[in-house]
Design an enzyme around this catalytic site. Structure first.
Site, mmCIF file in Angstrom:
data_model
loop_
_atom_site.group_PDB
_atom_site.id
_atom_site.type_symbol
_atom_site.label_atom_id
_atom_site.label_comp_id
_atom_site.label_asym_id
_atom_site.label_seq_id
_atom_site.Cartn_x
_atom_site.Cartn_y
_atom_site.Cartn_z
ATOM 1 N N ASP A 67 41.399 44.602 46.435
ATOM 2 C CA ASP A 67 41.335 43.163 46.155
ATOM 3 C C ASP A 67 42.682 42.463 46.353
ATOM 4 O O ASP A 67 43.712 43.113 46.541
ATOM 5 C CB ASP A 67 40.803 42.930 44.728
ATOM 6 C CG ASP A 67 41.440 43.867 43.701
ATOM 7 O OD1 ASP A 67 42.506 44.434 43.991
ATOM 8 O OD2 ASP A 67 40.861 44.041 42.618
ATOM 9 N N ASP A 138 36.789 44.668 30.308
ATOM 10 C CA ASP A 138 35.393 44.223 30.236
ATOM 11 C C ASP A 138 34.492 45.021 31.181
ATOM 12 O O ASP A 138 33.344 44.657 31.412
ATOM 13 C CB ASP A 138 35.302 42.725 30.585
ATOM 14 C CG ASP A 138 35.899 42.421 31.946
ATOM 15 O OD1 ASP A 138 36.338 43.366 32.644
ATOM 16 O OD2 ASP A 138 35.930 41.232 32.331
ATOM 17 N N HIS A 140 35.117 45.633 34.486
ATOM 18 C CA HIS A 140 35.101 45.275 35.910
ATOM 19 C C HIS A 140 35.804 46.332 36.765
ATOM 20 O O HIS A 140 36.698 47.035 36.288
ATOM 21 C CB HIS A 140 35.652 43.867 36.154
ATOM 22 C CG HIS A 140 37.139 43.705 36.027
ATOM 23 N ND1 HIS A 140 37.733 42.988 35.010
ATOM 24 C CD2 HIS A 140 38.163 44.136 36.808
ATOM 25 C CE1 HIS A 140 39.040 42.999 35.178
ATOM 26 N NE2 HIS A 140 39.336 43.684 36.258
ATOM 27 N N GLU A 145 33.714 40.945 38.501
ATOM 28 C CA GLU A 145 33.608 40.586 37.092
ATOM 29 C C GLU A 145 32.177 40.815 36.590
ATOM 30 O O GLU A 145 31.251 40.918 37.394
ATOM 31 C CB GLU A 145 33.968 39.107 36.917
ATOM 32 C CG GLU A 145 35.412 38.774 37.287
ATOM 33 C CD GLU A 145 36.416 39.206 36.220
ATOM 34 O OE1 GLU A 145 36.187 40.235 35.542
ATOM 35 O OE2 GLU A 145 37.444 38.528 36.076
HETATM 36 C C1 GLP Z 1 42.843 44.100 37.829
HETATM 37 C C2 GLP Z 1 42.561 44.831 39.127
HETATM 38 C C3 GLP Z 1 41.703 46.059 38.882
HETATM 39 C C4 GLP Z 1 42.320 46.894 37.778
HETATM 40 C C5 GLP Z 1 42.384 46.093 36.501
HETATM 41 C C6 GLP Z 1 42.989 46.860 35.352
HETATM 42 O O1 GLP Z 1 41.780 43.324 37.432
HETATM 43 N N1 GLP Z 1 41.918 43.991 40.078
HETATM 44 O O2 GLP Z 1 41.592 46.799 40.080
HETATM 45 O O3 GLP Z 1 41.570 48.055 37.592
HETATM 46 O O4 GLP Z 1 43.197 44.948 36.750
HETATM 47 O O5 GLP Z 1 44.381 46.787 35.438
HETATM 48 P P1 GLP Z 1 45.382 47.693 34.642
HETATM 49 O O6 GLP Z 1 45.400 48.999 35.353
HETATM 50 O O7 GLP Z 1 46.704 46.990 34.769
HETATM 51 O O8 GLP Z 1 44.887 47.794 33.255
#
Ligand code: GLP
Length: 269
Positions: A67, A138, A140, A145
């Site tokens: 993404d 949440d 995702h 989302e």
């Molecule tokens: C963002 C990214 C996800 C990731 C999530 C959790 O939303 N797009 O790919 O898994 O954050 O991030 P973190 O690893 O910093 O908790």
């Protein structure tokens, strides 16, 4: 799903990095699906170390990231292109022309065509061999989302306030956090041959339990991974703390025949 619980994020990351490295060693032209966020950082450090000291070769590897934020130029320090450059691409011998990140910086009406092109590029590369994933609090995955279609393809999405707040730490103010992103769809992610999902810390425990033990629902996008045949969920004790069948998952792993275990090197290697 194969649930692997490690005492801490460090050992879990080392094990997951070992799996990715195995894929690259077995298939030097492997296609890796990559993720951003805090979770995969230590895994990337391990890959870099394996490149520097063990000669892990990325020269034939192709990558597709999950993404990107809409509206951020690749040079923006909070962009995912920047993140990948800082934490992996500039530190290994990867050919930049084989690294792909969804385009978030093309003019508004150019985004759908760029999304279609992204899907085409994944197909033309032969599909993703192993997809690395984190998970949002949440549930995702990527930036899909809750309420995302479980069959979705790469497209533009609007972030929830929950996710904007969770990611605000990478920006200087809440106002700067983009509202829109481009993300691989859930249908796109499910086509990867193997999925490696990492989650660490108590803040992920709910999402992990709902992903593994809850019903399959668009309300928890990661729950669709229950339908994928090759998913490895690599977590620490804190992220595992709300799993009802934790003792069973640990027993499965403990009693697994050694030739089926990917987290310990095979004899003689
Ligand atoms: C963002 C990214 C996800 C990731 C999530 C959790 O939303 N797009 O790919 O898994 O954050 O991030 P973190 O690893 O910093 O908790």
């Amino acid at each position: 799903m194969e649930i692997l619980v490690y005492p801490d994020a460090r050992t879990a990351s080392a094990s997951a990095a070992g799996r990715m490295a195995d894929v690259v060693r077995q298939k030097p032209c492997a296609v890796l699906g990559l993720a951003t966020g805090s979770t995969p950082l230590t895994l990337y450090h391990h890959l870099v170390a394996m490149h520097r000291t063990g000669g892990l070769d990325f020269s034939g590897v192709t990558t597709f990231n999950l993404d990107e934020y809409v509206g951020l130029a690749p040079e923006h320090p909070a962009s995912y292109r920047y993140f990948m450059e800082e934490n992996l691409f500039s530190l290994v011998n990867i050919d930049r022309s084989r690294t792909h990140i969804p385009r978030g910086d093309c003019p508004g009406d150019g985004v759908p065509a760029a999304c279609e092109a992204y899907e085409r590029e994944i197909r033309e590369a032969g599909g993703i061999d192993i997809q690395l994933l984190g998970i949002g609090g949440d549930g995702h995955i990527g930036f899909n989302e809750p309420s995302s279609s479980l069959a979705s393809r790469t497209r533009i999405k609007t972030l929830t306030e929950h996710t904007r707040q969770a990611n605000a730490r990478f920006f200087s103010s809440m106002d700067e956090v983009p509202r829109h992103v481009v993300t691989m769809g859930i249908g796109t992610i499910l086509e990867a041959r193997e999925i490696l999902l990492l989650a660490f810390g108590e803040g992920k425990a709910d999402a992990v339990a709902r992903m593994v033990e809850g019903p399959v629902t668009a309300n928890v996008p990661a729950s669709i991974l229950q339908m994928h045949p090759v998913v490895k969920v690599v977590i620490d004790e804190a992220a595992a703390s709300k799993l009802e069948r934790l003792a069973y998952y640990k027993a499965v792993h403990q009693h697994k025949p050694v030739w089926q275990r990917w987290d310990i090197p095979p004899m003689g290697s």
